[in-house]
Motif scaffolding. Structure first.
Motif, short mmCIF file in Angstrom:
data_model
loop_
_atom_site.label_atom_id
_atom_site.label_comp_id
_atom_site.label_asym_id
_atom_site.label_seq_id
_atom_site.Cartn_x
_atom_site.Cartn_y
_atom_site.Cartn_z
N LEU A 183 -15.74 13.75 14.32
CA LEU A 183 -15.14 12.47 13.99
C LEU A 183 -14.19 12.61 12.79
O LEU A 183 -13.07 12.09 12.80
N LEU A 184 -14.64 13.33 11.76
CA LEU A 184 -13.80 13.55 10.58
C LEU A 184 -12.54 14.33 10.95
O LEU A 184 -11.45 14.06 10.42
N ALA A 185 -12.68 15.30 11.83
CA ALA A 185 -11.51 16.08 12.26
C ALA A 185 -10.50 15.19 12.96
O ALA A 185 -9.28 15.29 12.75
N LEU A 186 -10.99 14.28 13.82
CA LEU A 186 -10.09 13.37 14.52
C LEU A 186 -9.41 12.41 13.55
O LEU A 186 -8.21 12.12 13.68
N VAL A 187 -10.17 11.90 12.56
CA VAL A 187 -9.56 11.01 11.56
C VAL A 187 -8.48 11.75 10.77
O VAL A 187 -7.39 11.23 10.54
N GLY A 188 -8.79 12.99 10.36
CA GLY A 188 -7.80 13.78 9.63
C GLY A 188 -6.56 14.04 10.44
O GLY A 188 -5.43 13.97 9.94
N LEU A 189 -6.76 14.36 11.73
CA LEU A 189 -5.62 14.60 12.61
C LEU A 189 -4.77 13.33 12.75
O LEU A 189 -3.54 13.37 12.70
N GLY A 190 -5.45 12.20 12.90
CA GLY A 190 -4.71 10.94 13.03
C GLY A 190 -3.91 10.61 11.79
O GLY A 190 -2.75 10.19 11.86
N LEU A 191 -4.53 10.81 10.60
CA LEU A 191 -3.81 10.55 9.35
C LEU A 191 -2.63 11.51 9.19
O LEU A 191 -1.57 11.13 8.69
N GLY A 192 -2.83 12.75 9.61
CA GLY A 192 -1.73 13.72 9.53
C GLY A 192 -0.56 13.32 10.41
O GLY A 192 0.60 13.41 10.00
N VAL A 193 -0.87 12.88 11.63
CA VAL A 193 0.19 12.42 12.54
C VAL A 193 0.90 11.20 11.96
O VAL A 193 2.13 11.11 11.99
N LEU A 194 0.12 10.26 11.40
CA LEU A 194 0.71 9.07 10.80
C LEU A 194 1.63 9.44 9.64
O LEU A 194 2.74 8.91 9.51
N GLN A 195 1.18 10.40 8.80
CA GLN A 195 2.00 10.84 7.67
C GLN A 195 3.29 11.48 8.16
O GLN A 195 4.37 11.25 7.60
N CYS A 196 3.20 12.28 9.21
CA CYS A 196 4.40 12.92 9.76
C CYS A 196 5.38 11.88 10.28
O CYS A 196 6.59 11.98 10.07
N VAL A 197 4.84 10.86 10.98
CA VAL A 197 5.71 9.82 11.53
C VAL A 197 6.38 9.04 10.41
O VAL A 197 7.60 8.80 10.43
N LEU A 198 5.60 8.65 9.39
CA LEU A 198 6.17 7.89 8.28
C LEU A 198 7.19 8.72 7.51
O LEU A 198 8.24 8.21 7.08
N THR A 199 6.89 10.00 7.31
CA THR A 199 7.84 10.89 6.62
C THR A 199 9.12 11.04 7.41
O THR A 199 10.22 11.02 6.86
N TYR A 200 8.99 11.19 8.73
CA TYR A 200 10.18 11.31 9.57
C TYR A 200 11.04 10.07 9.48
O TYR A 200 12.27 10.14 9.34
N ILE A 201 10.39 8.90 9.54
CA ILE A 201 11.14 7.64 9.45
C ILE A 201 11.82 7.54 8.09
O ILE A 201 12.99 7.16 7.98
N ASP A 202 11.07 7.90 7.03
CA ASP A 202 11.62 7.82 5.67
C ASP A 202 12.81 8.76 5.50
O ASP A 202 13.86 8.38 4.99
N VAL A 203 12.64 10.00 5.96
CA VAL A 203 13.71 11.00 5.80
C VAL A 203 14.92 10.63 6.65
O VAL A 203 16.07 10.71 6.20
N SER A 204 14.67 10.22 7.89
CA SER A 204 15.78 9.97 8.81
C SER A 204 16.54 8.71 8.47
O SER A 204 17.74 8.61 8.76
N THR A 205 15.87 7.73 7.84
CA THR A 205 16.54 6.46 7.57
C THR A 205 16.92 6.27 6.11
O THR A 205 17.89 5.59 5.81
N GLU A 206 16.15 6.85 5.17
CA GLU A 206 16.36 6.57 3.77
C GLU A 206 16.79 7.77 2.95
O GLU A 206 17.47 7.63 1.94
N ARG A 207 16.39 8.97 3.34
CA ARG A 207 16.57 10.13 2.46
C ARG A 207 17.55 11.15 3.00
O ARG A 207 17.66 12.25 2.46
N MET A 208 18.24 10.82 4.08
CA MET A 208 19.26 11.72 4.61
C MET A 208 20.58 10.95 4.72
O MET A 208 20.59 9.77 5.06
#
Length: 479
Positions: free
Chosen positions: A52-77
Motif C-alpha cells: 500500500l505504501l509503495a502504491l501511495v509513493g508511486l502515485g505521489l511521484g506521478v502527481l509530482q511529475c505531472v505538476l512539474t511538467y505543467i509548471d515547467v511547460s507553462t511557467e518556467r520555459m
C-alpha cells in the motif's frame, strides 16, 4: 547438540505443546470466521502495508511529475519564437568588432575609456588599446596589464614629483547622463558641465606626498551601448535570450563580468532602472575564502536608491569543487520573459539564478517607509519608482506579472575589473592588501604588487577573459 525441544514446551506427561502461532486456522475454521476478521489478521496486514505504501509513493511521484511538467511547460520555459538581434563570433578583424568610425563606431562593440572606478572604486582604468582588448584566432581577449609598463613605476606613485596622467580617448561625454550636464550646485536652477566628474574619469595624478597614485592596472570594458542607442535594433534586447561562450581570467583580485544595463534610465538612475549580471567571478584561486575562481554568480540589481539595493534578495551562484572556470570555456545564458529571468551555465541544471516576477519589486524589497533626503537632510516618504504614473498602482507588464524595472531594453557589457571598494572582495579575506573604507585603498593595492602580480599568468592570453562568441535574441513579437 540435542534436537529435543526444551522442557518448557512439554507437559508433565512428556507430550509436546504446539505453539499457537505455528499454524493458522484450517479451511473449515476460516469458512466459519467473519470476513473482516479473515482479511484483517495481523499477518495479512503486515503483508498489505508495504504494498500500500509503495502504491501511495508511486502515485505521489506521478502527481509530482505531472505538476512539474505543467509548471515547467507553462511557467518556467520560454516558448516564444526568438528573432536574432546580434551574433558575433570574432572571426573578422578588430575593425569589424570595434569599428573604425569616430569614437570606435561601426562595430559590434564599443570600447569605453574611463578611470573613475565605475562607481565601485575599481583600481583599473579601461582603455581602447589593443594591449587590453584584442582578437586572436577568432577569440576576443580582454586582458589586464600594468600601467607601469607604459609610464614607469615611479610615475604611477609620483615618486619624482606629481605626475598627471590624461587617458587617451576618454569617453566620459558619451556615457555620462545628459552628456555630463548636472544641476548647477550654485542653485541657479540651470545646468552646468560636470567638470569634477570629467576629471575623475579622464585624469589621475600620482603624488607621493599626497598619497595618490595613477590607476596601477589597465584593462578593457566593451559594450553594445552605441549600437543600442543608434536605434538600429542591434545590441540590445528586452525579453529574449543572451548566450556567451567565455573563459574566465585567472589571477588574484581580477573581477570578470558579463552583464547588462538599461539603454535608457526609464525609472531613474542606478539601481532604479535595474542591472542584470549574467555572470561575475573572481580570479583568486580555489583556496580563496570568499568564493574564488571555481564560483560564478548571477544577480539582479534593483532598488529606489543605491543604499536600498535589493540585490541581496536576487543573487545566487554555481560552483565546481575542484576546477576553476578559468580552466576552459563555458556557455553562460540568460533567459528573460515577462514572467521570469533565468541565468545558467552550460545547462539549466546549473542554474545561477531563477527569479520570478510574481509580485511588484517594491513589495519584494520590503523597503522602509521613509528615507532621509541626502541633499536637504529632511525625512521624506519613500516613493515606489516603478508604479504606473497613470494609475499610481504597481505596473503590470503582462498577465499580472510585475517585471518593472526589467521591462525595458538592456545592452551588453563585458569587462575585466581589478579590485574595488564596494565589497565584492570582502575585507579580511584572502590576504586582501587594502581596506574598502581606507582613503588610500588604491595605493595600498599598488604597493602590494609583489604579492598579487605573480598570481597573474605571464601570457596575457591566459590571464584574460576570453570570449568565443556572443549571441542575442528577442521575442519576435516584442513581448
Amino acid at each position: 547438540m540435542t534436537s529435543e525441544p526444551p522442557a518448557s514446551v512439554k507437559t508433565s506427561d512428556g507430550s509436546l505443546v504446539e505453539k499457537p502461532w505455528r499454524e493458522g486456522p484450517s479451511a473449515a475454521e476460516l469458512a466459519k470466521t467473519p470476513f473482516i476478521k479473515r482479511v484483517f489478521t495481523r499477518k495479512r496486514i503486515s503483508r498489505v502495508i508495504p504494498h500500500l505504501l509503495a502504491l501511495v509513493g508511486l502515485g505521489l511521484g506521478v502527481l509530482q511529475c505531472v505538476l512539474t511538467y505543467i509548471d515547467v511547460s507553462t511557467e518556467r520555459m520560454d516558448r516564444q519564437p526568438l528573432c536574432l538581434v546580434m551574433e558575433e563570433d570574432f572571426s573578422g578583424g578588430e575593425d569589424a568588432v570595434f569599428g573604425s568610425g569616430p569614437g570606435g563606431s561601426g562595430g559590434s562593440f564599443w570600447r569605453e575609456v574611463n578611470m573613475d572606478g565605475f562607481g565601485n572604486g575599481e583600481f583599473e582604468m579601461s582603455t581602447a588599446s589593443s594591449k587590453n582588448s584584442y582578437i586572436k584566432d577568432g577569440i576576443l581577449y580582454l586582458a589586464p596589464t600594468l600601467t607601469e609598463d607604459e609610464i614607469g613605476r615611479d610615475n604611477v606613485f609620483g615618486n619624482n614629483g606629481p605626475y598627471i596622467y590624461n587617458i587617451t580617448g576618454c569617453t566620459f561625454n558619451e556615457t555620462a547622463a545628459d552628456g555630463g550636464l548636472i544641476d548647477d550646485p550654485q542653485g541657479s536652477g540651470g545646468k552646468v558641465f560636470d567638470y569634477a566628474g570629467y576629471y575623475a574619469a579622464c585624469s589621475a595624478t600620482g603624488n607621493n606626498t599626497a598619497g595618490t597614485v595613477v590607476n596601477p592596472v589597465q584593462s578593457a570594458r566593451i559594450s553594445t551601448l552605441m549600437n543600442a542607442q543608434s536605434g538600429s535594433g542591434n545590441g540590445s534586447t528586452k525579453y529574449g535570450r543572451v548566450e556567451i561562450r567565455a573563459k574566465m581570467p585567472t589571477g588574484d583580485w581580477l573581477w570578470p563580468a558579463l552583464w547588462m544595463l538599461p539603454v535608457n534610465n526609464t525609472y531613474g538612475p542606478w539601481p532604479r532602472s535595474g542591472e542584470i549580471d549574467i555572470v561575475e567571478s573572481r580570479g583568486n584561486g580555489l583556496a580563496y575564502t570568499a568564493r574564488g575562481a571555481n564560483y560564478v554568480q548571477g544577480a539582479l540589481n534593483w532598488g529606489p536608491s543605491p543604499q536600498l539595493n535589493g540585490v541581496s534578495k536576487s543573487y545566487s551562484w554555481w560552483s565546481d569543487k575542484r576546477v576553476p572556470f578559468s580552466k576552459d570555456f563555458h556557455t553562460y545564458a540568460l533567459e528573460w520573459t515577462t514572467s521570469f529571468i533565468r541565468i545558467y551555465v552550460d545547462t539549466r541544471l546549473h542554474t545561477l539564478l531563477e527569479y520570478r516576477f510574481d509580485e511588484p519589486f517594491f513589495e519584494k524589497g520590503d523597503f522602509p517607509e521613509t528615507i532621509v533626503n541626502a541633499s536637504t537632510g529632511q525625512v521624506q516618504a519613500l516613493q515606489d519608482p516603478w508604479v504606473d504614473p497613470e494609475t499610481g498602482s504597481p505596473k503590470e507588464s503582462a498577465k499580472g506579472r510585475w517585471a518593472s524595472p526589467f521591462d525595458q531594453d538592456f545592452y551588453l557589457i563585458m569587462n575585466v575589473a581589478v579590485g574595488g571598494v564596494n565589497g565584492w572582495f570582502p575585507d579580511g579575506q584572502g590576504n586582501k592588501p587594502w581596506f574598502d573604507g581606507g582613503a588610500d585603498a588604491m595605493r595600498s593595492f599598488a604597493e602590494a604588487q609583489s604579492e598579487w602580480y605573480p598570481t597573474w599568468p605571464e601570457n596575457p592570453d591566459d590571464r584574460a577573459m576570453a570570449i568565443d562568441y556572443v549571441k542575442m535574441w528577442r521575442h519576435c513579437d516584442g513581448n
